[in-house]
Design a protein around this motif. Structure first.
Motif, PDB file in Angstrom:
ATOM      1  N   PHE A   1      11.675-116.298   2.688  1.00 27.80           N
ATOM      2  CA  PHE A   1      12.281-115.794   3.913  1.00 27.80           C
ATOM      3  C   PHE A   1      13.392-114.795   3.606  1.00 27.80           C
ATOM      4  O   PHE A   1      13.580-113.821   4.336  1.00 27.80           O
ATOM      5  N   SER A   2      14.108-115.029   2.538  1.00 24.09           N
ATOM      6  CA  SER A   2      15.166-114.093   2.145  1.00 24.09           C
ATOM      7  C   SER A   2      14.574-112.763   1.716  1.00 24.09           C
ATOM      8  O   SER A   2      15.124-111.700   2.019  1.00 24.09           O
ATOM      9  N   VAL A   3      13.445-112.801   1.015  1.00 24.28           N
ATOM     10  CA  VAL A   3      12.789-111.559   0.603  1.00 24.28           C
ATOM     11  C   VAL A   3      12.306-110.793   1.825  1.00 24.28           C
ATOM     12  O   VAL A   3      12.453-109.566   1.907  1.00 24.28           O
ATOM     13  N   ILE A   4      11.763-111.506   2.815  1.00 25.62           N
ATOM     14  CA  ILE A   4      11.330-110.851   4.057  1.00 25.62           C
ATOM     15  C   ILE A   4      12.522-110.214   4.757  1.00 25.62           C
ATOM     16  O   ILE A   4      12.432-109.093   5.262  1.00 25.62           O
ATOM     17  N   ALA A   5      13.656-110.904   4.775  1.00 24.16           N
ATOM     18  CA  ALA A   5      14.851-110.353   5.429  1.00 24.16           C
ATOM     19  C   ALA A   5      15.371-109.127   4.696  1.00 24.16           C
ATOM     20  O   ALA A   5      15.927-108.222   5.316  1.00 24.16           O
ATOM     21  N   ILE A   6      15.175-109.061   3.379  1.00 25.15           N
ATOM     22  CA  ILE A   6      15.632-107.895   2.617  1.00 25.15           C
ATOM     23  C   ILE A   6      14.672-106.726   2.806  1.00 25.15           C
ATOM     24  O   ILE A   6      15.095-105.586   3.005  1.00 25.15           O
ATOM     25  N   VAL A   7      13.357-107.012   2.768  1.00 25.77           N
ATOM     26  CA  VAL A   7      12.362-105.948   2.882  1.00 25.77           C
ATOM     27  C   VAL A   7      12.357-105.350   4.283  1.00 25.77           C
ATOM     28  O   VAL A   7      12.234-104.135   4.440  1.00 25.77           O
ATOM     29  N   ARG A   8      12.507-106.194   5.282  1.00 24.25           N
ATOM     30  CA  ARG A   8      12.524-105.730   6.672  1.00 24.25           C
ATOM     31  C   ARG A   8      13.907-105.987   7.260  1.00 24.25           C
ATOM     32  O   ARG A   8      14.143-107.000   7.916  1.00 24.25           O
TER      33      ARG A   8
ATOM     34  N   HIS B   1      15.529-104.839   9.753  1.00 22.39           N
ATOM     35  CA  HIS B   1      15.725-104.859  11.204  1.00 22.39           C
ATOM     36  C   HIS B   1      15.101-106.082  11.853  1.00 22.39           C
ATOM     37  O   HIS B   1      15.235-106.267  13.059  1.00 22.39           O
ATOM     38  N   ALA B   2      14.430-106.938  11.082  1.00 19.41           N
ATOM     39  CA  ALA B   2      13.849-108.171  11.613  1.00 19.41           C
ATOM     40  C   ALA B   2      14.940-109.236  11.715  1.00 19.41           C
ATOM     41  O   ALA B   2      15.447-109.724  10.713  1.00 19.41           O
ATOM     42  N   VAL B   3      15.306-109.543  12.937  1.00 18.62           N
ATOM     43  CA  VAL B   3      16.391-110.494  13.167  1.00 18.62           C
ATOM     44  C   VAL B   3      15.879-111.932  13.135  1.00 18.62           C
ATOM     45  O   VAL B   3      16.616-112.844  12.759  1.00 18.62           O
ATOM     46  N   GLY B   4      14.626-112.147  13.472  1.00 24.38           N
ATOM     47  CA  GLY B   4      14.065-113.501  13.548  1.00 24.38           C
ATOM     48  C   GLY B   4      14.183-114.288  12.263  1.00 24.38           C
ATOM     49  O   GLY B   4      14.704-115.416  12.273  1.00 24.38           O
ATOM     50  N   PRO B   5      13.707-113.759  11.136  1.00 25.32           N
ATOM     51  CA  PRO B   5      13.839-114.530   9.889  1.00 25.32           C
ATOM     52  C   PRO B   5      15.286-114.772   9.476  1.00 25.32           C
ATOM     53  O   PRO B   5      15.612-115.830   8.947  1.00 25.32           O
ATOM     54  N   ARG B   6      16.149-113.820   9.743  1.00 29.18           N
ATOM     55  CA  ARG B   6      17.571-114.003   9.395  1.00 29.18           C
ATOM     56  C   ARG B   6      18.213-115.090  10.241  1.00 29.18           C
ATOM     57  O   ARG B   6      18.981-115.909   9.735  1.00 29.18           O
ATOM     58  N   LEU B   7      17.905-115.091  11.520  1.00 29.49           N
ATOM     59  CA  LEU B   7      18.457-116.122  12.406  1.00 29.49           C
ATOM     60  C   LEU B   7      17.919-117.497  12.025  1.00 29.49           C
ATOM     61  O   LEU B   7      18.660-118.490  12.008  1.00 29.49           O
ATOM     62  N   PHE B   8      16.641-117.570  11.678  1.00 30.87           N
ATOM     63  CA  PHE B   8      16.036-118.821  11.223  1.00 30.87           C
ATOM     64  C   PHE B   8      16.731-119.331   9.969  1.00 30.87           C
ATOM     65  O   PHE B   8      17.028-120.522   9.843  1.00 30.87           O
ATOM     66  N   LEU B   9      17.026-118.419   9.042  1.00 35.05           N
ATOM     67  CA  LEU B   9      17.716-118.806   7.805  1.00 35.05           C
ATOM     68  C   LEU B   9      19.136-119.294   8.079  1.00 35.05           C
ATOM     69  O   LEU B   9      19.598-120.251   7.454  1.00 35.05           O
ATOM     70  N   ILE B  10      19.831-118.656   8.994  1.00 32.91           N
ATOM     71  CA  ILE B  10      21.207-119.080   9.296  1.00 32.91           C
ATOM     72  C   ILE B  10      21.213-120.480   9.910  1.00 32.91           C
ATOM     73  O   ILE B  10      22.058-121.310   9.572  1.00 32.91           O
TER      74      ILE B  10
ATOM     75  N   LEU C   1      30.542-119.460   2.370  1.00 37.79           N
ATOM     76  CA  LEU C   1      30.711-118.018   2.222  1.00 37.79           C
ATOM     77  C   LEU C   1      29.386-117.272   2.400  1.00 37.79           C
ATOM     78  O   LEU C   1      29.352-116.207   3.032  1.00 37.79           O
ATOM     79  N   LEU C   2      28.310-117.819   1.877  1.00 33.69           N
ATOM     80  CA  LEU C   2      27.004-117.186   2.048  1.00 33.69           C
ATOM     81  C   LEU C   2      26.572-117.171   3.510  1.00 33.69           C
ATOM     82  O   LEU C   2      26.009-116.179   3.982  1.00 33.69           O
ATOM     83  N   ILE C   3      26.840-118.229   4.233  1.00 32.35           N
ATOM     84  CA  ILE C   3      26.471-118.279   5.647  1.00 32.35           C
ATOM     85  C   ILE C   3      27.293-117.275   6.445  1.00 32.35           C
ATOM     86  O   ILE C   3      26.766-116.574   7.317  1.00 32.35           O
ATOM     87  N   VAL C   4      28.570-117.171   6.151  1.00 33.01           N
ATOM     88  CA  VAL C   4      29.418-116.206   6.859  1.00 33.01           C
ATOM     89  C   VAL C   4      28.959-114.777   6.568  1.00 33.01           C
ATOM     90  O   VAL C   4      28.856-113.945   7.479  1.00 33.01           O
ATOM     91  N   MET C   5      28.661-114.487   5.308  1.00 29.95           N
ATOM     92  CA  MET C   5      28.185-113.137   4.968  1.00 29.95           C
ATOM     93  C   MET C   5      26.844-112.844   5.634  1.00 29.95           C
ATOM     94  O   MET C   5      26.607-111.730   6.104  1.00 29.95           O
ATOM     95  N   SER C   6      25.970-113.835   5.717  1.00 32.75           N
ATOM     96  CA  SER C   6      24.681-113.650   6.372  1.00 32.75           C
ATOM     97  C   SER C   6      24.853-113.415   7.869  1.00 32.75           C
ATOM     98  O   SER C   6      24.168-112.572   8.449  1.00 32.75           O
ATOM     99  N   ALA C   7      25.758-114.135   8.488  1.00 33.59           N
ATOM    100  CA  ALA C   7      26.005-113.938   9.909  1.00 33.59           C
ATOM    101  C   ALA C   7      26.619-112.573  10.193  1.00 33.59           C
ATOM    102  O   ALA C   7      26.289-111.924  11.187  1.00 33.59           O
ATOM    103  N   LEU C   8      27.489-112.128   9.309  1.00 36.44           N
ATOM    104  CA  LEU C   8      28.064-110.795   9.481  1.00 36.44           C
ATOM    105  C   LEU C   8      27.026-109.707   9.301  1.00 36.44           C
ATOM    106  O   LEU C   8      27.089-108.666   9.951  1.00 36.44           O
ATOM    107  N   ALA C   9      26.046-109.940   8.428  1.00 36.32           N
ATOM    108  CA  ALA C   9      24.990-108.944   8.218  1.00 36.32           C
ATOM    109  C   ALA C   9      24.089-108.828   9.443  1.00 36.32           C
ATOM    110  O   ALA C   9      23.593-107.743   9.739  1.00 36.32           O
ATOM    111  N   ILE C  10      23.881-109.916  10.161  1.00 38.03           N
ATOM    112  CA  ILE C  10      23.087-109.849  11.396  1.00 38.03           C
ATOM    113  C   ILE C  10      23.847-109.090  12.468  1.00 38.03           C
ATOM    114  O   ILE C  10      23.261-108.332  13.231  1.00 38.03           O
ATOM    115  N   GLY C  11      25.152-109.271  12.519  1.00 34.64           N
ATOM    116  CA  GLY C  11      25.957-108.631  13.545  1.00 34.64           C
ATOM    117  C   GLY C  11      26.119-107.133  13.399  1.00 34.64           C
ATOM    118  O   GLY C  11      26.496-106.446  14.338  1.00 34.64           O
ATOM    119  N   LYS C  12      25.833-106.597  12.217  1.00 34.93           N
ATOM    120  CA  LYS C  12      25.966-105.155  12.019  1.00 34.93           C
ATOM    121  C   LYS C  12      24.858-104.414  12.745  1.00 34.93           C
ATOM    122  O   LYS C  12      23.716-104.828  12.740  1.00 34.93           O
TER     123      LYS C  12
END
Length: 107
Positions: A14-21, A23-32, A95-106
């Protein structure tokens, strides 16, 4: 902590999918969401291990449990270092969760 480590390995696709795509918010939100659930599990396991280490160091006079650190010093050193590393892992996970949440918000 073994379950948390297993989850982190299994969440790599799922992390690889979030890196490759990006603009896909779904996998990132699922991971958070799952990261937050497993953060709770990690902090609960670290806290329960800390309570066992406390009993090993001090014992419990009401139940006639003696402190076992006087007899097994190596056990207490290893478990104390495991508890410290568990709490360090919890802080890193936060820290990883906070950084991931900030990356979605950008935008």
């Amino acid at each position: 902590m073994a379950l948390v480590g297993g989850y982190l390995v299994l969440s790599l696709p799922f992390s690889v999918i979030a890196i490759v795509r990006p603009h896909a918010v779904g996998p990132r939100l699922f991971l958070i969401i799952l990261d937050t659930v497993f953060l709770t599990l990690a902090s609960a396991s670290a806290a329960s291990a800390a309570s066992i280490v406390y009993l090993a160091h001090n014992g419990d006079q009401d139940t006639n449990w003696l402190a076992i650190c006087n007899q097994f010093g190596d056990f207490c050193a290893q478990t104390s270092s495991a508890v410290v590393s568990s709490f360090i892992a919890v802080v890193v996970f936060v820290l990883l969760i906070v950084m991931s949440a900030l990356a979605i918000g950008k935008p």
